[in-house]
Each structure stands twice: as C-alpha cells, then as structure tokens.
Design an enzyme around this catalytic site. Structure first.
Site, short mmCIF file in Angstrom:
data_model
loop_
_atom_site.label_atom_id
_atom_site.label_comp_id
_atom_site.label_asym_id
_atom_site.label_seq_id
_atom_site.Cartn_x
_atom_site.Cartn_y
_atom_site.Cartn_z
N THR A 176 0.77 -1.29 -0.16
CA THR A 176 -0.07 -0.09 0.03
C THR A 176 0.91 1.38 -0.16
O THR A 176 1.73 1.20 0.62
CB THR A 176 -0.93 0.03 1.11
OG1 THR A 176 -1.89 1.23 1.13
CG2 THR A 176 -0.20 0.06 2.62
N GLU A 177 0.64 2.10 -0.76
CA GLU A 177 1.51 3.36 -1.24
C GLU A 177 1.88 4.21 -0.02
O GLU A 177 2.88 4.84 0.20
CB GLU A 177 0.90 4.21 -2.12
CG GLU A 177 -0.51 5.03 -1.56
CD GLU A 177 -1.25 6.08 -2.71
OE1 GLU A 177 -0.96 5.61 -3.75
OE2 GLU A 177 -2.03 6.84 -2.27
N ASN A 178 0.81 4.11 1.30
CA ASN A 178 1.21 5.13 2.42
C ASN A 178 2.14 4.28 3.38
O ASN A 178 2.17 4.57 4.51
CB ASN A 178 -0.31 5.29 3.02
CG ASN A 178 -1.13 4.06 3.41
OD1 ASN A 178 -1.10 3.27 2.57
ND2 ASN A 178 -1.83 4.05 4.44
#
Lengths: 215, 224
Positions: free
Chosen positions: A50-52
C-alpha cells in the site's frame, strides 16, 4: 452473461497467481481493484503493497480491530499480516518507480490502443484535480493492469484510439480486464480473450477503429 | 528540545512554507496545527499529501484563512469540504504533485540534491513546461526539490535527543519532511530517556529534529 466486478476480480487474481507461482508483490488501486485481494488463492504468496507505507497488508479491519494509525491508500482501516513491514513515503514510491512491484491493478476512465492510461481527471473544467499515487503506479510496476467496465455510463467504449481525458501515463498498460472480456495491448492492436456475453465481431465493431485481434 | 505546542511553532513568519505530515488523518499533527492557528501566521504555503479532512487539523488551518497555497497530491476526498469550498471560491491556490514526486522532491531537498529526473508524470499535464530528458531510452522529467521553513510532524515516541520512532502507516511523509525543513517540530505520544530507544529501530535520527512536544509531559504540565 457479462462478468460482474467480483468475477473480473477473480480473473485478475487467477492470472496473478498463475503468472507468479512463487508469489508476487502487488499493489491494488483504490476502489474496485481492492476486490482482487478477496479472490487470491490460499497460499498464493502474494504480498500486498500500500502506497502509504506498508508491505504484507492484511484485510480490512473489523470494528474492534480499527487502529487510526493503520490504514490503506483509500484511508480504510486495515490489519497486519505476519511479515509485514512499514516504511516512509519516499521508500514506498521508490518501490514503484524502481520496478520492484510485480503487478499493479488500477481503475481507469480510458485506456488507449497503445496503452496510454487516463484515470485521474475527468477533464471537467470545474473538477478539483487529485492524482495521488496514480502516476507513479502507472509507470512503476512491471505489469500494470486495468480493471474497469468496457463501456462508460453513456455506453461509449473506454478502450479508445486515443485518450480524450488527461493522461496518467503513456504506453504503460499491458492488459485490461472488463465485464465483456480481457484485452491485451500489443504492438499491432488489442487482443480480445475471455469474452463474456458478447462475440468477437460485436466487440470489433463496438471498439472500431481500434484494431481488435483474435488470441 | 522538549517544549510546548505553542513554543514549538513560535516565530513562524507570515508567508512561510510549512510541511504538514499525515496521510489523511494518520500521522496528522493536529495539536501542532492548532498551535499554529493560535500563533497567527498567515499567507502560508502548505505542503502535505492531502488538503485536510473533516474540520480538524489541516482543515481547521485552512478554515481559519491562513493558507494561500496548498501543494499536495490528493486534495479531493469525501471529507475535504473545507478545501473544496475555498478552491471553488477561488480563495486558495493548488499545485497538484504526483505523490511519489512529492515525497522524492522533499527527500532531494533534505539530501542536498539540486534536482532529479523522474519517470512519473511524463506525457501528462503535470509535466507541462518541465524539462524532459531521455536517459538510456526512457523519458524523464526534471523535478525540483521542495524545502520548507517549518515542518510539523507526528511520531510515536521520541527520546530526549529527538530520535524518533513512528507507528504503523502514520509514518508516511514524516521522515522525509523532517529532513527538508529549516525548523522541524514533532509531536509525540511520549518521550523516553536517552538510550531507551533501540538504536537499530530509530527511523528519524535526532540530527533532523529541532523541537519535540511530548503529549505525556504536556498532560502532566511538565513542559510549559
């Protein structure tokens, strides 16, 4: 019968597991692509990014598991899987641009016959532009696939000769999974397979002047 | 190093560029932003991943009319009504930056890199007017560093030197923002003595941190 979103997600999950029998690092875009996670076979070895800032992201959190410090890219509370790791945003996007992700699945407004992607801006002059990580994902993962309906709400095809919406990335899409079939972007045109509730000839006239090829 | 929320943002000048950590509300330094609202600096440029959620934190700073421009990747969300209203009324400027370029531009600023070529955004409206270069057959766009006068960051635990550890995905932009601002103010849930953090686990080394506000000591009124 055309495929519903769960059947499209299942087809994508099947292809990820088949193409990467030893597991893969996969990013699922916000919205419908997150459904792919529900269809990955047991023991697939797929690690979700997940990009976060997390690898080995687990499923959405149940009500009693919610932690405001643990969310996915859509800001939905999620959970940890064993072997998960956390990292900052610069490292997270280095994983994309650096070609470390095997597969990314994104939604789309339009995909061109040469693999251009438009998925961040509907082109309306009064829209508030918001790109998030879409442009980095589009050019970063080794295989970038799209999950979408083939037609928009007005019945117009979303696989087009050239995108009319603002681009997210150029020539970056390899494959498009839709309710009416799966489409491979190749140098000579677009190969249609796994047709659902339609025929090759019907699709060819629907998508023309895009050149539709048989598998 | 240890200080109160108000002292941590003291001296912020009008027109400053301020980085605000967080991905949505995860990692949002809400109490430091509230202190910045009390401090009164205006005409600010905010660099953050989003443009505020609900009515607290960054959204409250926007609602207070202190922000001239937002540099972010994803302003539009289901709960971004404060930003949406200001934008539609023409009362706030917006620069949209792809999220990876946003992080890397801050990283470049903190690492002393003059500029860098990124493949992200090539051929899109967000690369218009930027220098393009082909390297080994791939096209890249030149991206410039983003630095700030002040960074407001939330971490989980600090030691009294300012070494930081974060919690889960609340880490996000915190570590790069700590490297890219002249003054770095960090709010933490608690502070521990020097030597109590595992040196192998420290994410942000103290060299990048100027001011620490420990919520536990603030609650006990041990920092003024």
């Amino acid at each position: 019968m055309s495929r519903d979103k769960h059947q499209i997600a299942a087809a994508i999950a099947h292809d990820i597991a088949t193409a990467h029998p030893d597991g893969a690092f996969v990013n699922l875009g916000i919205g419908q692509p997150t459904l792919v996670a529900d269809h990955l076979p047991e023991g697939s070895g797929v690690v979700l990014h997940t990009e976060n800032g997390m690898l080995n992201m687990g499923p959405a959190a149940a009500e009693d598991q919610v932690n405001p410090d643990l969310t996915n890219a859509g800001k939905i509370p999620v959970t940890e899987l064993p072997g998960c790791s956390y990292f900052d945003s610069a490292a997270s996007f280095a994983m994309m641009r650096g070609g470390h992700l095997d597969v990314c699945v994104l939604g789309a407004f339009q995909v061109s016959q040469t693999g251009d992607l438009a998925n961040w801006h509907n082109g309306a002059p009064d829209a508030i532009p918001a790109v998030g990580g879409a442009m980095d994902l589009a050019i970063g993962a080794r295989s970038v696939w799209v999950m979408m309906t083939l037609l928009d709400k007005q019945g117009r095809p979303k696989i087009v000769p050239e995108c009319t919406y603002p681009l997210t990335g150029v020539g970056c899409i390899e494959r498009v999974y839709t309710d009416l079939g799966t489409f491979e972007i190749v140098p000579d045109g677009v190969v249609a397979r796994d047709l659902a509730g339609t025929t090759h000839d019907e699709l060819a006239s629907l998508l023309a002047p895009v050149r539709l090829l048989r598998p | 190093m240890l200080t109160s929320y108000d002292d941590a943002v003291a001296g912020t000048a009008d027109g400053s560029t301020v980085m605000v950590g967080g991905f949505g509300m995860a990692g949002m330094p809400v109490e430091l932003i509230d202190a910045l609202i009390r401090q009164g600096a205006k005409d600010l440029t905010i660099v953050s991943n989003n443009a505020g959620n609900g009515d607290t934190g960054l959204a409250a700073l926007l609602a207070a009319g202190r922000v001239r421009k937002v540099v972010c990747s994803f302003p539009r969300q289901v709960d971004s009504w404060v930003f949406d209203g200001l934008y539609r009324a023409g009362e706030i400027e917006l620069e949209v930056v792809p999220q990876g370029n946003l992080a890397e531009r801050m990283r470049a600023a903190g690492a002393g890199i003059g500029a860098f070529y990124s493949p992200t955004g090539v051929g899109t409206p967000l690369a218009e007017g930027k220098e393009v270069r082909e390297i080994d057959g791939r096209t890249y766009v030149l991206e410039m560093p983003i630095r700030a006068d002040l960074a407001l960051v939330k971490a989980h635990v600090a030691d009294r030197l300012g070494n930081l550890v974060y919690r889960r995905t609340a880490r996000n932009f915190g570590p790069v923002m700590c490297t890219a601002a002249t003054t770095v103010a960090v709010q933490v849930d608690r502070v521990v003595e020097v030597g109590e953090l595992d040196p192998e686990s420290i994410v942000t080394p103290a060299i990048f941190v100027d001011r620490i506000v420990p919520a536990d000591l603030v609650a006990e009124e041990e920092v003024a």
